[in-house]
Design an enzyme around this catalytic site. Structure first.
Site, PDB file in Angstrom:
ATOM      1  N   GLU A   1     -41.703  10.115   9.325  1.00 50.15           N
ATOM      2  CA  GLU A   1     -40.668   9.406  10.096  1.00 50.15           C
ATOM      3  C   GLU A   1     -39.590   8.861   9.160  1.00 50.15           C
ATOM      4  OE1 GLU A   1     -43.487   7.036  12.294  1.00 50.15           O
ATOM      5  OE2 GLU A   1     -44.105   8.855  13.336  1.00 50.15           O
TER       6      GLU A   1
ATOM      7  N   SER B   1     -52.053  13.273  15.350  1.00 48.00           N
ATOM      8  CA  SER B   1     -52.737  13.234  16.644  1.00 48.00           C
ATOM      9  C   SER B   1     -54.261  13.229  16.533  1.00 48.00           C
ATOM     10  CB  SER B   1     -52.257  14.388  17.540  1.00 48.00           C
ATOM     11  OG  SER B   1     -50.861  14.277  17.766  1.00 48.00           O
TER      12      SER B   1
ATOM     13  N   ASN C   1     -52.116   3.727  10.665  1.00 49.91           N
ATOM     14  CA  ASN C   1     -50.684   3.476  10.490  1.00 49.91           C
ATOM     15  C   ASN C   1     -50.184   2.821  11.772  1.00 49.91           C
ATOM     16  OD1 ASN C   1     -47.965   3.468  10.028  1.00 49.91           O
ATOM     17  ND2 ASN C   1     -47.692   5.683  10.282  1.00 49.91           N
TER      18      ASN C   1
ATOM     19  N   LYS D   1     -47.281   1.747  12.338  1.00 51.89           N
ATOM     20  CA  LYS D   1     -45.845   2.028  12.547  1.00 51.89           C
ATOM     21  C   LYS D   1     -45.092   0.732  12.882  1.00 51.89           C
ATOM     22  CE  LYS D   1     -47.136   6.577  14.258  1.00 51.89           C
ATOM     23  NZ  LYS D   1     -46.555   7.900  14.268  1.00 51.89           N
TER      24      LYS D   1
ATOM     25  N   GLY E   1     -47.755  12.278  16.518  1.00 49.87           N
ATOM     26  CA  GLY E   1     -47.349  11.597  17.739  1.00 49.87           C
ATOM     27  C   GLY E   1     -47.037  12.549  18.889  1.00 49.87           C
TER      28      GLY E   1
ATOM     29  N   GLU F   1     -49.658  15.657   6.694  1.00 45.93           N
ATOM     30  CA  GLU F   1     -49.335  15.408   8.098  1.00 45.93           C
ATOM     31  C   GLU F   1     -48.264  16.402   8.546  1.00 45.93           C
ATOM     32  OE1 GLU F   1     -50.351  11.072   9.197  1.00 45.93           O
ATOM     33  OE2 GLU F   1     -48.349  11.073   8.369  1.00 45.93           O
TER      34      GLU F   1
ATOM     35  N   HIS G   1     -43.658   8.899   4.477  1.00 48.75           N
ATOM     36  CA  HIS G   1     -44.094   9.222   5.844  1.00 48.75           C
ATOM     37  C   HIS G   1     -43.008  10.073   6.515  1.00 48.75           C
ATOM     38  CE1 HIS G   1     -45.190   8.904  10.041  1.00 48.75           C
ATOM     39  NE2 HIS G   1     -46.413   8.654   9.606  1.00 48.75           N
TER      40      HIS G   1
HETATM   41  C1  PEP Z   1     -48.990   8.836  11.645  1.00 44.19           C
HETATM   42  O1  PEP Z   1     -48.245   7.959  12.069  1.00 44.19           O
HETATM   43  O2  PEP Z   1     -49.131   8.972  10.425  1.00 44.19           O
HETATM   44  C2  PEP Z   1     -49.689   9.706  12.610  1.00 44.19           C
HETATM   45  C3  PEP Z   1     -50.470  10.657  12.164  1.00 44.19           C
HETATM   46  O3  PEP Z   1     -49.460   9.439  13.934  1.00 44.19           O
HETATM   47  P1  PEP Z   1     -50.311  10.026  15.196  1.00 44.19           P
HETATM   48  O4  PEP Z   1     -51.770   9.844  14.860  1.00 44.19           O
HETATM   49  O5  PEP Z   1     -49.872   9.166  16.358  1.00 44.19           O
HETATM   50  O6  PEP Z   1     -49.946  11.464  15.343  1.00 44.19           O
END
Ligand code: PEP
Length: 248
Positions: A96, A212, A8, A10, A173, A167, A94
């Site tokens: 976010e 992460s 991803n 972003k 993040g 997630e 997602h």
């Molecule tokens: C994501 O953006 O879906 C994600 C899991 O980000 P990160 O790996 O940076 O935690």
């Protein structure tokens, strides 16, 4: 079921930057000869640049979609526009978008159903906040995010073109990875909820973990029950670290 390793990106990368990372990643994937499915969710403006470089080593997806064919929806992007740029997949829900842009589970459900009906493959993201987890609400939250997306969908579509990314919001993040037992527990719960909503097709839907993920923790997470892949944010922005996760 094929393991899926998804990136991803972003809101990162101009067209030139996406092309550069795409080229680097494609050349690494070509020499790795992995049998895993590799996906890159690029910003709308960089989908075509990424797809041109990554084909045939990775498929490309958009990070969001609007649930209408066309119309007066300023700023939004339709499934046909996404396909026209060379993407086959789309992310919905997602965290976010749920938490910064306040998208409801009903709206995410509409997007999921509409994108599938219009021929895109969909990766639906679900996950709880830390407050919800600490209040013992994990199963209620996962169920309330899944149910509106799965209502009224033909089961054959779900078996072929649908994946779920778990997630936990507190792990995205932040550098905080969920523990192996937290991941296994949540993935088992999601598999059971899918069986409740969909019956036997539930077993063929890939469940990815995201939050992460790095080259160092990816191998252990991929070994857990009911983990069929990874969705990677920060560590997917560079081809070197992402390709290490692809082979983890
Ligand atoms: C994501 O953006 O879906 C994600 C899991 O980000 P990160 O790996 O940076 O935690």
């Amino acid at each position: 079921m094929k393991t899926i390793i998804a990136a991803n990106w972003k809101m990162y990368k101009t067209r030139a930057e996406a092309a550069e990372t795409g080229r680097d990643l494609a050349s690494r994937l070509q020499s790795l000869k992995t049998d895993r499915m590799v996906l890159v969710f690029a910003p709308f403006t960089a989908i075509a640049a990424a797809a041109d470089e990554l084909r045939p080593f990775a498929a490309v997806g958009a990070q969001d979609v609007y649930p209408a064919l066309e119309g007066a929806f300023t700023g939004e992007i339709s499934p046909a526009m996404i396909k026209d740029c060379g993407a086959e997949w789309v992310l919905t829900g997602h965290s976010e978008r749920r938490h910064i842009l306040h998208e409801s589970s009903d709206f995410v459900g509409q997007k999921t159903a509409f994108a599938l009906k219009e021929g895109l493959s969909v990766m639906l993201c679900i996950g709880e906040t830390l407050a919800e987890r600490e209040a013992g609400q994990l199963e209620r939250v996962l169920s309330s995010q899944l149910e509106p997306a799965l209502r009224d969908l033909p089961k054959d579509i779900l078996a072929d073109r649908f994946a779920i990314a778990y997630e936990p919001v507190w792990a995205i993040g932040t550098g905080k990875v969920a523990s192996e037992s937290d991941i296994a527990e949540a993935h088992g719960m999601i598999r059971n909820l899918l069986s409740k909503f969909l019956g036997s097709v539930a077993g063929s839907i890939p469940l990815l973990y995201g939050g992460s993920v790095k080259p160092a923790n990816a191998p252990a997470i991929l070994k857990l029950d009911n983990v069929n892949g990874l969705l990677v944010g920060g560590a997917s922005l560079k081809a070197e670290s992402f390709s290490q996760i692809v082979t983890a």
